[in-house]
Design a protein around this motif. Structure first.
Motif, PDB file in Angstrom:
ATOM      1  N   VAL A   1      47.239 -12.983  25.260  1.00 37.46           N
ATOM      2  CA  VAL A   1      48.331 -12.073  24.908  1.00 37.46           C
ATOM      3  C   VAL A   1      48.598 -12.105  23.405  1.00 37.46           C
ATOM      4  O   VAL A   1      48.599 -11.078  22.726  1.00 37.46           O
ATOM      5  N   PHE A   2      48.820 -13.295  22.859  1.00 40.76           N
ATOM      6  CA  PHE A   2      49.215 -13.381  21.458  1.00 40.76           C
ATOM      7  C   PHE A   2      48.060 -13.102  20.502  1.00 40.76           C
ATOM      8  O   PHE A   2      48.289 -12.803  19.324  1.00 40.76           O
ATOM      9  N   ALA A   3      46.832 -13.169  20.996  1.00 39.84           N
ATOM     10  CA  ALA A   3      45.688 -12.800  20.156  1.00 39.84           C
ATOM     11  C   ALA A   3      45.730 -11.323  19.776  1.00 39.84           C
ATOM     12  O   ALA A   3      45.165 -10.916  18.752  1.00 39.84           O
ATOM     13  N   LEU A   4      46.408 -10.515  20.563  1.00 36.45           N
ATOM     14  CA  LEU A   4      46.522  -9.082  20.275  1.00 36.45           C
ATOM     15  C   LEU A   4      47.289  -8.813  18.987  1.00 36.45           C
ATOM     16  O   LEU A   4      47.140  -7.756  18.376  1.00 36.45           O
ATOM     17  N   LEU A   5      48.117  -9.755  18.551  1.00 39.64           N
ATOM     18  CA  LEU A   5      48.904  -9.560  17.338  1.00 39.64           C
ATOM     19  C   LEU A   5      48.040  -9.566  16.079  1.00 39.64           C
ATOM     20  O   LEU A   5      48.513  -9.222  14.998  1.00 39.64           O
ATOM     21  N   LYS A   6      46.776  -9.955  16.208  1.00 39.53           N
ATOM     22  CA  LYS A   6      45.866  -9.893  15.067  1.00 39.53           C
ATOM     23  C   LYS A   6      45.563  -8.444  14.690  1.00 39.53           C
ATOM     24  O   LYS A   6      45.163  -8.159  13.552  1.00 39.53           O
ATOM     25  N   ASP A   7      45.729  -7.534  15.642  1.00 37.85           N
ATOM     26  CA  ASP A   7      45.576  -6.109  15.378  1.00 37.85           C
ATOM     27  C   ASP A   7      46.839  -5.624  14.665  1.00 37.85           C
ATOM     28  O   ASP A   7      47.943  -5.709  15.213  1.00 37.85           O
ATOM     29  N   LYS A   8      46.702  -5.104  13.441  1.00 38.22           N
ATOM     30  CA  LYS A   8      47.858  -4.716  12.635  1.00 38.22           C
ATOM     31  C   LYS A   8      48.731  -3.688  13.335  1.00 38.22           C
ATOM     32  O   LYS A   8      49.968  -3.787  13.315  1.00 38.22           O
ATOM     33  N   THR A   9      48.107  -2.703  13.971  1.00 35.58           N
ATOM     34  CA  THR A   9      48.886  -1.665  14.646  1.00 35.58           C
ATOM     35  C   THR A   9      49.675  -2.241  15.811  1.00 35.58           C
ATOM     36  O   THR A   9      50.862  -1.927  15.990  1.00 35.58           O
TER      37      THR A   9
ATOM     38  N   ILE B   1      56.998   3.872  21.899  1.00 30.73           N
ATOM     39  CA  ILE B   1      56.302   2.755  21.255  1.00 30.73           C
ATOM     40  C   ILE B   1      55.423   2.023  22.265  1.00 30.73           C
ATOM     41  O   ILE B   1      54.273   1.664  21.972  1.00 30.73           O
ATOM     42  N   PHE B   2      55.963   1.814  23.462  1.00 31.85           N
ATOM     43  CA  PHE B   2      55.192   1.147  24.514  1.00 31.85           C
ATOM     44  C   PHE B   2      53.927   1.938  24.824  1.00 31.85           C
ATOM     45  O   PHE B   2      52.838   1.382  24.950  1.00 31.85           O
ATOM     46  N   GLY B   3      54.061   3.260  24.925  1.00 31.06           N
ATOM     47  CA  GLY B   3      52.906   4.111  25.192  1.00 31.06           C
ATOM     48  C   GLY B   3      51.889   4.082  24.073  1.00 31.06           C
ATOM     49  O   GLY B   3      50.682   4.102  24.318  1.00 31.06           O
ATOM     50  N   MET B   4      52.355   4.027  22.823  1.00 22.62           N
ATOM     51  CA  MET B   4      51.444   3.940  21.681  1.00 22.62           C
ATOM     52  C   MET B   4      50.606   2.667  21.761  1.00 22.62           C
ATOM     53  O   MET B   4      49.407   2.671  21.457  1.00 22.62           O
ATOM     54  N   ALA B   5      51.251   1.569  22.156  1.00 20.55           N
ATOM     55  CA  ALA B   5      50.539   0.292  22.245  1.00 20.55           C
ATOM     56  C   ALA B   5      49.455   0.344  23.323  1.00 20.55           C
ATOM     57  O   ALA B   5      48.323  -0.115  23.107  1.00 20.55           O
ATOM     58  N   ILE B   6      49.786   0.901  24.480  1.00 19.72           N
ATOM     59  CA  ILE B   6      48.806   1.024  25.557  1.00 19.72           C
ATOM     60  C   ILE B   6      47.667   1.936  25.132  1.00 19.72           C
ATOM     61  O   ILE B   6      46.489   1.683  25.415  1.00 19.72           O
ATOM     62  N   GLN B   7      48.025   3.013  24.424  1.00 18.10           N
ATOM     63  CA  GLN B   7      47.030   3.983  23.970  1.00 18.10           C
ATOM     64  C   GLN B   7      46.082   3.364  22.948  1.00 18.10           C
ATOM     65  O   GLN B   7      44.895   3.699  22.903  1.00 18.10           O
ATOM     66  N   LYS B   8      46.595   2.441  22.164  1.00 21.22           N
ATOM     67  CA  LYS B   8      45.782   1.786  21.143  1.00 21.22           C
ATOM     68  C   LYS B   8      44.691   0.910  21.757  1.00 21.22           C
ATOM     69  O   LYS B   8      43.544   0.918  21.313  1.00 21.22           O
TER      70      LYS B   8
ATOM     71  N   ALA C   1      58.215   2.659  10.825  1.00 22.48           N
ATOM     72  CA  ALA C   1      57.120   2.597  11.797  1.00 22.48           C
ATOM     73  C   ALA C   1      56.748   3.985  12.307  1.00 22.48           C
ATOM     74  O   ALA C   1      55.570   4.270  12.567  1.00 22.48           O
ATOM     75  N   ALA C   2      57.734   4.873  12.417  1.00 21.20           N
ATOM     76  CA  ALA C   2      57.477   6.213  12.925  1.00 21.20           C
ATOM     77  C   ALA C   2      56.487   6.978  12.040  1.00 21.20           C
ATOM     78  O   ALA C   2      55.721   7.817  12.524  1.00 21.20           O
ATOM     79  N   PHE C   3      56.505   6.667  10.742  1.00 22.47           N
ATOM     80  CA  PHE C   3      55.600   7.364   9.804  1.00 22.47           C
ATOM     81  C   PHE C   3      54.372   6.521   9.465  1.00 22.47           C
ATOM     82  O   PHE C   3      53.333   7.074   9.083  1.00 22.47           O
ATOM     83  N   ALA C   4      54.463   5.197   9.612  1.00 26.19           N
ATOM     84  CA  ALA C   4      53.367   4.322   9.197  1.00 26.19           C
ATOM     85  C   ALA C   4      52.303   4.145  10.269  1.00 26.19           C
ATOM     86  O   ALA C   4      51.138   3.927   9.960  1.00 26.19           O
ATOM     87  N   ILE C   5      52.714   4.226  11.539  1.00 22.75           N
ATOM     88  CA  ILE C   5      51.795   3.924  12.640  1.00 22.75           C
ATOM     89  C   ILE C   5      51.100   5.205  13.090  1.00 22.75           C
ATOM     90  O   ILE C   5      51.743   6.191  13.416  1.00 22.75           O
ATOM     91  N   LYS C   6      49.801   5.139  13.123  1.00 20.31           N
ATOM     92  CA  LYS C   6      48.987   6.261  13.614  1.00 20.31           C
ATOM     93  C   LYS C   6      48.112   5.737  14.751  1.00 20.31           C
ATOM     94  O   LYS C   6      47.329   4.810  14.558  1.00 20.31           O
ATOM     95  N   VAL C   7      48.310   6.312  15.927  1.00 25.06           N
ATOM     96  CA  VAL C   7      47.500   5.935  17.080  1.00 25.06           C
ATOM     97  C   VAL C   7      46.667   7.133  17.484  1.00 25.06           C
ATOM     98  O   VAL C   7      47.198   8.189  17.832  1.00 25.06           O
ATOM     99  N   GLN C   8      45.365   6.959  17.414  1.00 24.65           N
ATOM    100  CA  GLN C   8      44.448   8.064  17.740  1.00 24.65           C
ATOM    101  C   GLN C   8      44.492   8.371  19.234  1.00 24.65           C
ATOM    102  O   GLN C   8      44.433   7.468  20.058  1.00 24.65           O
ATOM    103  N   LYS C   9      44.610   9.651  19.572  1.00 27.33           N
ATOM    104  CA  LYS C   9      44.621  10.057  20.969  1.00 27.33           C
ATOM    105  C   LYS C   9      43.223  10.076  21.533  1.00 27.33           C
ATOM    106  O   LYS C   9      42.297  10.420  20.847  1.00 27.33           O
TER     107      LYS C   9
END
Length: 391
Positions: free
Chosen positions: A206-214, A323-330, A383-391
Motif C-alpha cells: 500500500v505505502f509503496a504507491l506513495l512513490k508515485d508523485k501523482t 480525487i478517489f476516482g482519479m487515483a483509481i484511474q491512475k 491540486a485541481a490544476f496540478a494533477i493530470k490523470v490521463q483517461k
C-alpha cells in the motif's frame, strides 16, 4: 451465486451507511464538550482540548484501515461489519455511564475504530449483493446519501433528546438502538461472499504507491478534503456561538445546513458528472469554496454565516469521490491497494482540527480555525490544476 440483485439483501447493507454517518456527530459533540466540561480550563486552551474529539476519532483511520483489510480477508466482510457495529454500541454508552472529558475521548476513539472498520468493509459487502456495474454505482451513491442523512439529522436528534429527555447526551443511546437494529437485520440476512483470491494486501504494497508523485498528491488531496469537511463540521457551531451568541443546541443547526447542502451537492453531482468533465467540475467548485471560506473569516451576520456554510458544503461535496476516482484511474491494476491508501488518508480529519484548535486559541477566535481550513482548501485548489490523470 445468483445473477440478480435481491432488494431484501441490499436494504440491510444500505442501512449500515446510516451507522457509518455517526462519525459526523463529532461537530456538535465538540461544541457541547467545550461548553459542558471545559469551563474550568483557561480560555486559550478550550478549543485545542475540545478539538481532540475529532482528532482521536479520525486518527483511528490511520491506525486501523489497512489492518481491517487484512482482518476482512480472514473472517469475511459481513462479520467485519458486525464487529464494527458491536464496537459502535459500546462506544455509544460510554458518555452516559461517565460524562467526563477523558471518557468522551475514549468513546470517540472507539467510535473511530468502529467507523474505520465499517468504512473499509461495508462498500465491498455491497458488491456481494448488487449485480451489474450501473446498479452498483447507483447503490454506492445511495449509500453515501444515507450516510449524509445521519450527518444532517444529528443536530435535530440532539435537540429532540435535549427537549424530550432533558439531556442532549441521549442522542447516544438512540444511535446505539439504530446500530442494534442494523446488526440484527444484517445477521438475519444471508449473504454469499466470493472467496479471496491472490495475495492479501500488505502495509508495504500500500505505502509503496506513495512513490508515485501523482498518487502522493492525490493522497494529500484526500487528507485535506476530509480535513476541510471535518473542520467545517467541527467549527461551524462554535462560530455561531462566538459571533451570534447562539446556544450550543441552536448552533448545532450550523452543521445541519452544511450537511444538507453537501447532500444536495452529492445528489446533483451524480448527474452532472455523467455529462461534465470531472476535472473542470472539481476546479470550479473548489474555487468557489475558497472564496466562501475567505468570506467566512469576516462574516458576522447569522444568515450570511449559514449561507456560507451551505455554499462550502455544496461545493466540497464531490471533491472526495473525484480525487478517489482519479487515483483509481491512475493505477487501475492496483485498485485494492489504492482504495486502502485513500481510506487511510481520512485521518486528515484528525490533523486539521488539531491545528484548528491551536490556531483558534492563539488568535482568541474561530478565525484561526477558518484560516487552517482555508489552507487545506488552497491545497485542493492547487491540486485541481496540478494533477493530470490521463483517461
Amino acid at each position: 451465486m445468483e445473477n440478480k440483485t435481491s432488494v431484501s439483501k441490499v436494504l440491510p447493507v444500505l442501512f449500515g451507511f446510516f451507522v457509518m454517518g455517526f462519525c459526523d456527530v463529532v461537530g456538535i459533540t465538540s461544541a457541547h464538550v467545550k461548553e459542558d466540561l471545559l469551563g474550568a480550563y483557561s480560555p486559550e486552551f478550550r478549543d485545542t482540548l475540545s478539538n481532540l474529539i475529532p482528532v482521536v476519532l479520525f486518527s483511528m483511520f490511520l491506525l486501523f484501515s489497512i489492518p481491517t483489510g487484512m482482518l476482512m480477508n480472514r473472517i469475511g466482510r459481513k462479520k467485519t461489519v458486525i464487529l464494527s457495529n458491536v464496537i459502535t454500541i459500546v462506544a455509544m454508552f460510554i458518555p452516559l455511564i461517565e460524562y467526563t472529558f477523558i471518557m468522551s475521548l475514549v468513546a470517540f476513539a472507539l467510535l473511530g475504530i468502529a467507523n474505520t472498520i465499517l468504512q473499509v468493509s461495508l462498500n465491498p459487502l455491497l458488491t456481494n449483493v448488487v449485480k451489474g456495474e450501473k446498479l452498483l454505482t447507483s447503490s454506492l451513491t445511495a449509500g453515501q446519501f444515507v450516510k449524509a442523512i445521519t450527518a444532517f439529522s444529528a443536530p435535530f436528534i440532539a435537540a429532540f433528546a435535549a427537549t424530550q429527555f432533558g439531556n442532549w447526551q441521549y442522542i447516544f443511546p438512540i444511535f446505539a438502538i439504530v446500530t442494534l437494529i442494523s446488526t440484527v437485520w444484517l445477521l438475519a440476512t444471508s449473504i454469499e461472499e466470493e472467496p479471496i483470491v491472490g495475495n492479501a494486501t500488505s502495509f508495504g504494497s500500500v505505502f509503496a504507491l506513495l512513490k508515485d508523485k501523482t498518487i502522493f498528491l492525490l493522497f494529500l488531496g484526500i487528507l485535506f478534503v476530509v480535513g476541510v469537511d471535518v473542520g467545517i463540521n467541527t467549527t461551524s457551531s462554535k462560530i455561531l456561538m462566538e459571533r451570534v451568541g447562539m446556544t450550543s443546541i441552536d448552533a448545532g443547526y450550523g452543521p445541519s445546513v452544511y450537511f444538507a447542502l453537501r447532500t444536495l451537492g452529492t445528489f446533483l453531482g451524480a448527474f452532472l458528472l455523467a455529462k461534465l468533465s470531472s476535472s473542470k467540475f472539481y476546479r470550479w467548485n473548489i474555487i468557489i469554496a475558497v472564496f466562501a471560506l475567505v468570506a467566512l473569516i469576516f462574516a458576522g451576520e447569522k444568515f450570511l454565516i449559514f449561507a456560507l456554510f451551505g455554499v462550502i458544503g455544496f461545493t466540497i461535496a464531490n471533491v472526495f469521490p473525484i480525487i478517489f476516482g482519479m487515483a483509481i484511474q491512475k493505477r487501475p491494476e492496483k485498485a485494492n491497494e489504492i482504495s486502502g491508501l485513500m481510506i487511510t488518508g481520512v485521518f486528515g480529519g484528525a490533523i486539521i482540527p488539531f491545528f484548528m484548535g491551536i490556531a483558534s486559541d492563539a488568535i482568541g477566535s474561530q478565525v484561526g480555525a477558518v484560516l487552517i481550513i482555508l489552507a487545506g482548501a488552497l491545497y485542493l485548489m492547487y491540486a485541481a490544476f496540478a494533477i493530470k490523470v490521463q483517461k
